[in-house]
Write an enzyme that holds these catalytic residues in place. Structure first.
Site, PDB file in Angstrom:
ATOM      1  N   ARG A  25       0.820  -1.221   0.000  1.00  0.00           N
ATOM      2  CA  ARG A  25       0.000   0.000   0.000  1.00  0.00           C
ATOM      3  C   ARG A  25       0.849   1.264   0.000  1.00  0.00           C
ATOM      4  NH1 ARG A  25      -5.490  -0.416   1.540  1.00  0.00           N
ATOM      5  NH2 ARG A  25      -6.227  -2.470   1.023  1.00  0.00           N
ATOM      6  N   TYR A  57     -14.958 -11.055   0.102  1.00  0.00           N
ATOM      7  CA  TYR A  57     -15.648  -9.796  -0.201  1.00  0.00           C
ATOM      8  C   TYR A  57     -16.860 -10.039  -1.113  1.00  0.00           C
ATOM      9  CZ  TYR A  57     -11.670  -7.322   1.833  1.00  0.00           C
ATOM     10  OH  TYR A  57     -10.715  -6.861   2.700  1.00  0.00           O
ATOM     11  N   ASP A  84      -6.793  -2.276  -7.328  1.00  0.00           N
ATOM     12  CA  ASP A  84      -7.342  -2.908  -6.122  1.00  0.00           C
ATOM     13  C   ASP A  84      -7.677  -4.358  -6.446  1.00  0.00           C
ATOM     14  OD1 ASP A  84      -8.325  -2.038  -3.282  1.00  0.00           O
ATOM     15  OD2 ASP A  84      -9.770  -3.481  -4.038  1.00  0.00           O
ATOM     16  N   ARG A 117      -3.095   6.973   1.000  1.00  0.00           N
ATOM     17  CA  ARG A 117      -3.550   8.169   1.715  1.00  0.00           C
ATOM     18  C   ARG A 117      -2.531   8.812   2.642  1.00  0.00           C
ATOM     19  NH1 ARG A 117      -8.980   6.133   4.167  1.00  0.00           N
ATOM     20  NH2 ARG A 117      -7.807   4.198   3.910  1.00  0.00           N
ATOM     21  N   ARG A 129      -6.371  12.189  -5.416  1.00  0.00           N
ATOM     22  CA  ARG A 129      -7.571  11.416  -5.081  1.00  0.00           C
ATOM     23  C   ARG A 129      -8.799  12.329  -5.036  1.00  0.00           C
ATOM     24  NH1 ARG A 129     -11.312   9.090  -4.715  1.00  0.00           N
ATOM     25  NH2 ARG A 129     -12.135   7.553  -3.281  1.00  0.00           N
TER      26      ARG A 129
HETATM   27  O1  1CP Z   1       0.325   0.826  -3.212  1.00  0.00           O
HETATM   28  C1  1CP Z   1      -0.237  -0.259  -3.311  1.00  0.00           C
HETATM   29  O2  1CP Z   1      -0.023  -1.206  -2.531  1.00  0.00           O
HETATM   30  C2  1CP Z   1      -1.151  -0.494  -4.501  1.00  0.00           C
HETATM   31  C3  1CP Z   1      -2.544  -0.250  -4.250  1.00  0.00           C
HETATM   32  C4  1CP Z   1      -3.489  -1.239  -3.544  1.00  0.00           C
HETATM   33  C5  1CP Z   1      -3.371  -2.607  -3.238  1.00  0.00           C
HETATM   34  C6  1CP Z   1      -2.197  -3.526  -3.443  1.00  0.00           C
HETATM   35  C7  1CP Z   1      -4.751  -0.815  -3.119  1.00  0.00           C
HETATM   36  C8  1CP Z   1      -5.269   0.561  -3.241  1.00  0.00           C
HETATM   37  N1  1CP Z   1      -5.440  -1.918  -2.661  1.00  0.00           N
HETATM   38  C9  1CP Z   1      -4.619  -3.023  -2.693  1.00  0.00           C
HETATM   39  C10 1CP Z   1      -4.932  -4.410  -2.302  1.00  0.00           C
HETATM   40  C11 1CP Z   1      -6.119  -4.690  -1.458  1.00  0.00           C
HETATM   41  N2  1CP Z   1      -7.376  -4.127  -1.522  1.00  0.00           N
HETATM   42  C12 1CP Z   1      -6.163  -5.694  -0.462  1.00  0.00           C
HETATM   43  C13 1CP Z   1      -4.991  -6.621  -0.148  1.00  0.00           C
HETATM   44  C14 1CP Z   1      -3.971  -5.971   0.709  1.00  0.00           C
HETATM   45  C15 1CP Z   1      -4.357  -5.692   2.136  1.00  0.00           C
HETATM   46  O3  1CP Z   1      -4.762  -6.639   2.843  1.00  0.00           O
HETATM   47  O4  1CP Z   1      -4.205  -4.549   2.558  1.00  0.00           O
HETATM   48  C16 1CP Z   1      -7.442  -5.696   0.103  1.00  0.00           C
HETATM   49  C17 1CP Z   1      -7.940  -6.584   1.221  1.00  0.00           C
HETATM   50  C18 1CP Z   1      -8.205  -4.696  -0.577  1.00  0.00           C
HETATM   51  C19 1CP Z   1      -9.640  -4.361  -0.360  1.00  0.00           C
HETATM   52  C20 1CP Z   1      -9.810  -2.937  -0.028  1.00  0.00           C
HETATM   53  N3  1CP Z   1      -9.732  -1.925  -0.945  1.00  0.00           N
HETATM   54  C21 1CP Z   1      -9.967  -2.361   1.254  1.00  0.00           C
HETATM   55  C22 1CP Z   1     -10.043  -3.110   2.572  1.00  0.00           C
HETATM   56  C23 1CP Z   1     -11.452  -3.312   2.987  1.00  0.00           C
HETATM   57  C24 1CP Z   1     -11.578  -4.013   4.341  1.00  0.00           C
HETATM   58  O5  1CP Z   1     -11.707  -3.311   5.339  1.00  0.00           O
HETATM   59  O6  1CP Z   1     -11.581  -5.246   4.389  1.00  0.00           O
HETATM   60  C25 1CP Z   1     -10.028  -0.964   1.078  1.00  0.00           C
HETATM   61  C26 1CP Z   1     -10.225   0.092   2.127  1.00  0.00           C
HETATM   62  C27 1CP Z   1      -9.863  -0.714  -0.321  1.00  0.00           C
HETATM   63  C28 1CP Z   1      -9.797   0.616  -0.994  1.00  0.00           C
HETATM   64  C29 1CP Z   1      -8.413   1.024  -1.355  1.00  0.00           C
HETATM   65  N4  1CP Z   1      -7.581   0.283  -2.189  1.00  0.00           N
HETATM   66  C30 1CP Z   1      -6.401   0.973  -2.376  1.00  0.00           C
HETATM   67  C31 1CP Z   1      -6.498   2.224  -1.657  1.00  0.00           C
HETATM   68  C32 1CP Z   1      -5.452   3.286  -1.633  1.00  0.00           C
HETATM   69  C33 1CP Z   1      -7.762   2.228  -1.017  1.00  0.00           C
HETATM   70  C34 1CP Z   1      -8.341   3.350  -0.145  1.00  0.00           C
HETATM   71  C35 1CP Z   1      -9.380   4.113  -0.873  1.00  0.00           C
HETATM   72  C36 1CP Z   1      -9.025   5.557  -1.208  1.00  0.00           C
HETATM   73  O7  1CP Z   1      -7.885   5.997  -1.161  1.00  0.00           O
HETATM   74  O8  1CP Z   1      -9.969   6.270  -1.534  1.00  0.00           O
END
Ligand code: 1CP
Length: 352
Positions: A36, A161, A86, A40, A49
């Site tokens: 990640r 999910y 994502d 943010r 964003r």
């Molecule tokens: O920089 C990086 O790593 C690339 C971007 C990336 C990656 C690898 C994002 C952007 N998401 C992911 C993978 C991801 N998405 C995972 C696996 C990794 C982990 O466990 O952290 C999972 C479970 C998700 C699902 C997801 N997408 C969640 C989690 C939900 C939960 O509570 O179970 C969330 C909050 C997102 C949204 C998201 N994805 C990425 C960002 C930066 C965000 C935040 C949204 C935003 O900035 O508006």
């Protein structure tokens, strides 16, 4: 494979420290990237964003997604860029409705029954075309020494999910579904294995050099189902990828697999294995021997806190991995409130 020690020189056969380690080398200082790392905690991400509209719009707009992918490389010079996207774009391209609610995380139209599973797929690769265009843009803009990592979620984590329609604390909905409808669940997992392989192959054709398969919720699979729900689906993916995407390096991250880590490493045989925060490095080294590169596993909260405890945690990790094939990373994603200066400090500590 014989390990080669490269003491200091940043120039290697591939010219990329991260790939060198995945290909069998040991470096005095491990390559580093952070899960990640685009996100943010970076002011430049928050700016972009705010202008991008919905989160999926950001993922599917190549100019913006490429820019976000490159931001942490410019700022910190990590050894790898990870594609900005994502794991939930796969359900989106399988025809499920996916939205990201501001401040609430992902929302999907949940798969509730056998009919719901039947309606899933096939994978619409055209819908994912912007992702491949993003890869094409990023690969032309990366520094020579920076590796490029693509990714997807593992079937178990993505299914959690798809069935719940959102993130859940203990994955109750997917576990109940798998017990109540074992055939339909197996069918969903098959669809996800196939779609994920097609998706990663397309990422490879577009230009990523390695991929990470995120099984973020592996630690929540019941032990007697770990094989069926976590190990075998990822093993099937890796077998297919080795056949269809020669040269692609594969990192698997079965987060908090604990005592199931050995089984996972033996059967799935990824090139690299990510460790969660609570995994013991010495134990993991014993389990995998020299067979797999280990990645991890700084506590994201130690990075958030900074100060002396960050210095001490990093020193412990470097010492525990000394002389072995290691990629420095967190044990889970960086937290949005992490100060940028703490990441700068981390880079100094790891690079020496
Ligand atoms: O920089 C990086 O790593 C690339 C971007 C990336 C990656 C690898 C994002 C952007 N998401 C992911 C993978 C991801 N998405 C995972 C696996 C990794 C982990 O466990 O952290 C999972 C479970 C998700 C699902 C997801 N997408 C969640 C989690 C939900 C939960 O509570 O179970 C969330 C909050 C997102 C949204 C998201 N994805 C990425 C960002 C930066 C965000 C935040 C949204 C935003 O900035 O508006």
């Amino acid at each position: 494979m014989k390990a080669t020690v490269n003491e200091a020189s940043p120039t290697t056969v591939s010219g990329k420290p991260l790939l060198e380690v995945l290909d069998g080398g040991v470096r005095k200082r491990p390559p580093i990237w952070l899960m990640r790392q685009a996100g943010r905690y970076l002011p430049e991400y928050r700016d972009l964003r705010a202008r991008a509209g919905s989160f999926l719009n950001l993922c599917y707009t190549p100019a913006l997604a490429a820019e976000v992918t490159l931001q942490p490389i410019r700022r910190f010079g990590f050894d790898a860029a990870i594609l900005f996207s994502d794991i939930l774009v796969v359900p989106d391209a399988l025809g499920q409705e996916v939205r990201f609610e501001e401040g609430e995380g992902p929302r999907l139209s949940p798969v509730l029954d056998v009919d719901g599973v039947m309606r899933i797929g096939p994978l619409d690769l055209d819908r994912l075309a912007p992702v491949f265009e993003t890869i094409d843009r990023v690969k032309g803009a990366l520094p020579r020494e920076t590796a490029f990592i693509g990714f997807c979620g593992a079937p178990w984590t993505v299914a959690s999910y798809m069935i719940a329609g959102q993130g859940t604390r203990d994955l109750e909905p997917v576990r109940l579904f798998a017990y109540r409808h074992p055939e339909a669940f197996a069918m969903l997992m098959d669809k996800l294995v196939e779609a994920s392989v097609d998706y990663l192959c397309a990422q490879w054709r577009a230009g990523v050099e390695a991929v990470q398969i995120f099984d973020s919720w592996a630690g929540l699979a019941p032990s007697d189902q770990f094989d069926a729900w976590c190990v075998r689906p990822v093993a099937r993916m890796i077998d297919a990828l080795r056949a269809r995407a020669p040269g692609l390096r594969i990192i698997a991250f079965p987060r908090e697999a604990g005592s199931n880590l050995k089984r996972f490493a033996d059967v799935a045989t990824p090139d690299g294995l990510g460790l969660g925060v609570s995994e013991d490095i010495g134990e993991a080294r014993r389990i995998v021997g020299g067979a797999s590169v280990l990645q991890g596993n700084l506590d994201p909260l130690a990075l958030l806190a900074g100060g002396r405890s960050l210095d001490a945690s990093v020193a412990r990790i470097l010492q525990a991995f000394e002389g072995s094939r290691h990629i420095f990373n967190l044990g889970h994603g960086i937290l949005p409130t992490t100060p940028v200066e703490h990441v700068e400090r981390l880079m100094k500590l790891v690079r020496g």
